[in-house]
Design an enzyme around this catalytic site. Sequence first.
Site, PDB file in Angstrom:
ATOM      1  N   CYS A 133      12.533   8.433  35.472  1.00  0.00           N
ATOM      2  CA  CYS A 133      12.838   8.262  36.892  1.00  0.00           C
ATOM      3  C   CYS A 133      11.668   8.792  37.719  1.00  0.00           C
ATOM      4  O   CYS A 133      10.669   9.250  37.157  1.00  0.00           O
ATOM      5  CB  CYS A 133      14.131   8.978  37.262  1.00  0.00           C
ATOM      6  N   CYS A 135      12.453  10.508  40.995  1.00  0.00           N
ATOM      7  CA  CYS A 135      12.910  11.362  42.106  1.00  0.00           C
ATOM      8  C   CYS A 135      12.377  12.790  42.030  1.00  0.00           C
ATOM      9  O   CYS A 135      12.187  13.432  43.051  1.00  0.00           O
ATOM     10  CB  CYS A 135      14.423  11.323  42.236  1.00  0.00           C
ATOM     11  N   CYS A 143      13.985   7.400  44.058  1.00  0.00           N
ATOM     12  CA  CYS A 143      13.741   7.026  42.664  1.00  0.00           C
ATOM     13  C   CYS A 143      12.777   5.856  42.527  1.00  0.00           C
ATOM     14  O   CYS A 143      12.941   5.009  41.635  1.00  0.00           O
ATOM     15  CB  CYS A 143      15.075   6.734  41.978  1.00  0.00           C
ATOM     16  N   LYS A 208      25.757   3.844  36.837  1.00  0.00           N
ATOM     17  CA  LYS A 208      25.497   5.144  37.456  1.00  0.00           C
ATOM     18  C   LYS A 208      25.916   5.091  38.920  1.00  0.00           C
ATOM     19  O   LYS A 208      25.437   4.252  39.678  1.00  0.00           O
ATOM     20  CB  LYS A 208      24.006   5.483  37.339  1.00  0.00           C
ATOM     21  N   ARG A 218      20.229  18.400  41.714  1.00  0.00           N
ATOM     22  CA  ARG A 218      19.132  18.173  42.655  1.00  0.00           C
ATOM     23  C   ARG A 218      18.463  19.488  43.029  1.00  0.00           C
ATOM     24  O   ARG A 218      17.258  19.519  43.303  1.00  0.00           O
ATOM     25  CB  ARG A 218      19.625  17.373  43.863  1.00  0.00           C
ATOM     26  N   ARG A 230      21.165   7.687  48.170  1.00  0.00           N
ATOM     27  CA  ARG A 230      20.832   6.741  47.106  1.00  0.00           C
ATOM     28  C   ARG A 230      21.804   5.552  47.077  1.00  0.00           C
ATOM     29  O   ARG A 230      21.923   4.869  46.065  1.00  0.00           O
ATOM     30  CB  ARG A 230      20.863   7.454  45.749  1.00  0.00           C
ATOM     31  N   GLU A 246      26.915  -4.507  35.760  1.00  0.00           N
ATOM     32  CA  GLU A 246      25.732  -3.685  35.456  1.00  0.00           C
ATOM     33  C   GLU A 246      25.539  -3.562  33.943  1.00  0.00           C
ATOM     34  O   GLU A 246      24.432  -3.713  33.427  1.00  0.00           O
ATOM     35  CB  GLU A 246      25.896  -2.277  36.039  1.00  0.00           C
ATOM     36  N   LYS A 261      27.833   7.294  34.083  1.00  0.00           N
ATOM     37  CA  LYS A 261      27.526   8.582  34.722  1.00  0.00           C
ATOM     38  C   LYS A 261      28.028   8.599  36.152  1.00  0.00           C
ATOM     39  O   LYS A 261      27.800   7.626  36.870  1.00  0.00           O
ATOM     40  CB  LYS A 261      25.999   8.755  34.713  1.00  0.00           C
ATOM     41  N   SER A 287      25.989  17.717  36.388  1.00  0.00           N
ATOM     42  CA  SER A 287      25.855  19.095  36.866  1.00  0.00           C
ATOM     43  C   SER A 287      27.055  19.589  37.675  1.00  0.00           C
ATOM     44  O   SER A 287      27.512  20.714  37.487  1.00  0.00           O
ATOM     45  CB  SER A 287      24.580  19.215  37.701  1.00  0.00           C
ATOM     46  N   TYR A 326      25.590  19.874  29.749  1.00  0.00           N
ATOM     47  CA  TYR A 326      25.012  21.221  29.832  1.00  0.00           C
ATOM     48  C   TYR A 326      25.812  22.214  28.995  1.00  0.00           C
ATOM     49  O   TYR A 326      25.382  23.337  28.785  1.00  0.00           O
ATOM     50  CB  TYR A 326      24.954  21.659  31.308  1.00  0.00           C
TER      51      TYR A 326
END
Length: 338
Positions: A133, A135, A143, A208, A218, A230, A246, A261, A287, A326
């Site tokens: 990406c 960003c 992006c 996404k 971020r 976005r 998609e 996602k 996140s 994570y």
Amino acid sequence: MSEKLSKRIIEIAKAKSMNRTRRLRKSEGIRRLVRENQLTIDDFIYPLFVEEGKNIEKEIVSMPGIKRYSLDKIDKELDEVVALNLPAVLLFGIPSEKDEVGSETWNDNGVIQQAIRHIKTKYPSLYVITDVCFCEYTSHGHCGIIHENDVHNDDTLVNIAKQVVSHAKAGVDMVAPSGMMDGTIATIREALDHTGYGDLPIMGYSVKYASAFYGPFRDAADSSPSFGDRNTYQMDPANRDEGMREATFDDEEGADILMVKPALSYLDIIRDLKNTYDRPIACYNVSGEYAMVKAAAEKGWIDGERVMMESLLSMKRAGADIIITYFAKEVAKVLSRN
Ligand code: PBG
């Protein structure tokens, strides 16, 4: 309640004795035998934030337990990942220099390229995936390339091709484009096949959404857009059919793995993909999903470990073959305890 009614209730219940689902829940032994889904260490990809520079080991405040590392400090994290037998990492780079187009992304000596070489040399068994990406690399935090206040699709594709070839040259095992430009997978397949990397697989961030759950990331990756949002490239959270569209494009363009996602608010989409495409399905437990569990657990409002296991299991049950999270190190510890 009358005696008569109580008796009647018992009679009806007895008559239904063929439908007693509790029989198969009586003990841990039988519950183990009929359990439909299991988490294993092999399901997980652990994201890593690599920052350009030296001597960096920075806690990300909104993601307790997750840090940004410079390459000279990252080995103890990698040692742990390998010791826990996690199969793969997903790399995000934070460069020291940003510009309008994110040209650091295709610098053969950029932070990610160095990270790939370092990990593949020192930890050859670890499977290395890169987030593809712009960003984190653009001064405006979007992006891709900006034309008239919006990301320009096709010009961005050209730079995506440069970026993936540079990752490939550095020795990456798989690339995962996350920018939601149309035609990304076809572009990458073409670029890799024509530069001698026909064997390199692509995991598409196929479905996404433009999600508030990316908030902590971020901060972690310094990638907030400096203007706007976005919404012109990431999907509207209201849409389900469009997710299939998609995924169909990514499937046709040759994505090897299809990803959804975020994960938790989009379990229906994970199941849609699982039912439709004959490819491995991944999901990204992002996140904000991580931060919510950590914050509530810290307050003592939930049992953080149980909520972690239950929500990861729900992704598996929804149809995810692969989970990016994570929590990967924590879950690996729990699984190796059992
Ligand atoms: C884009 C990218 C993002 C995430 C992964 N890749 C952020 C975004 O789209 O704004 C989010 C991951 C997370 O929230 O954990 N490079």
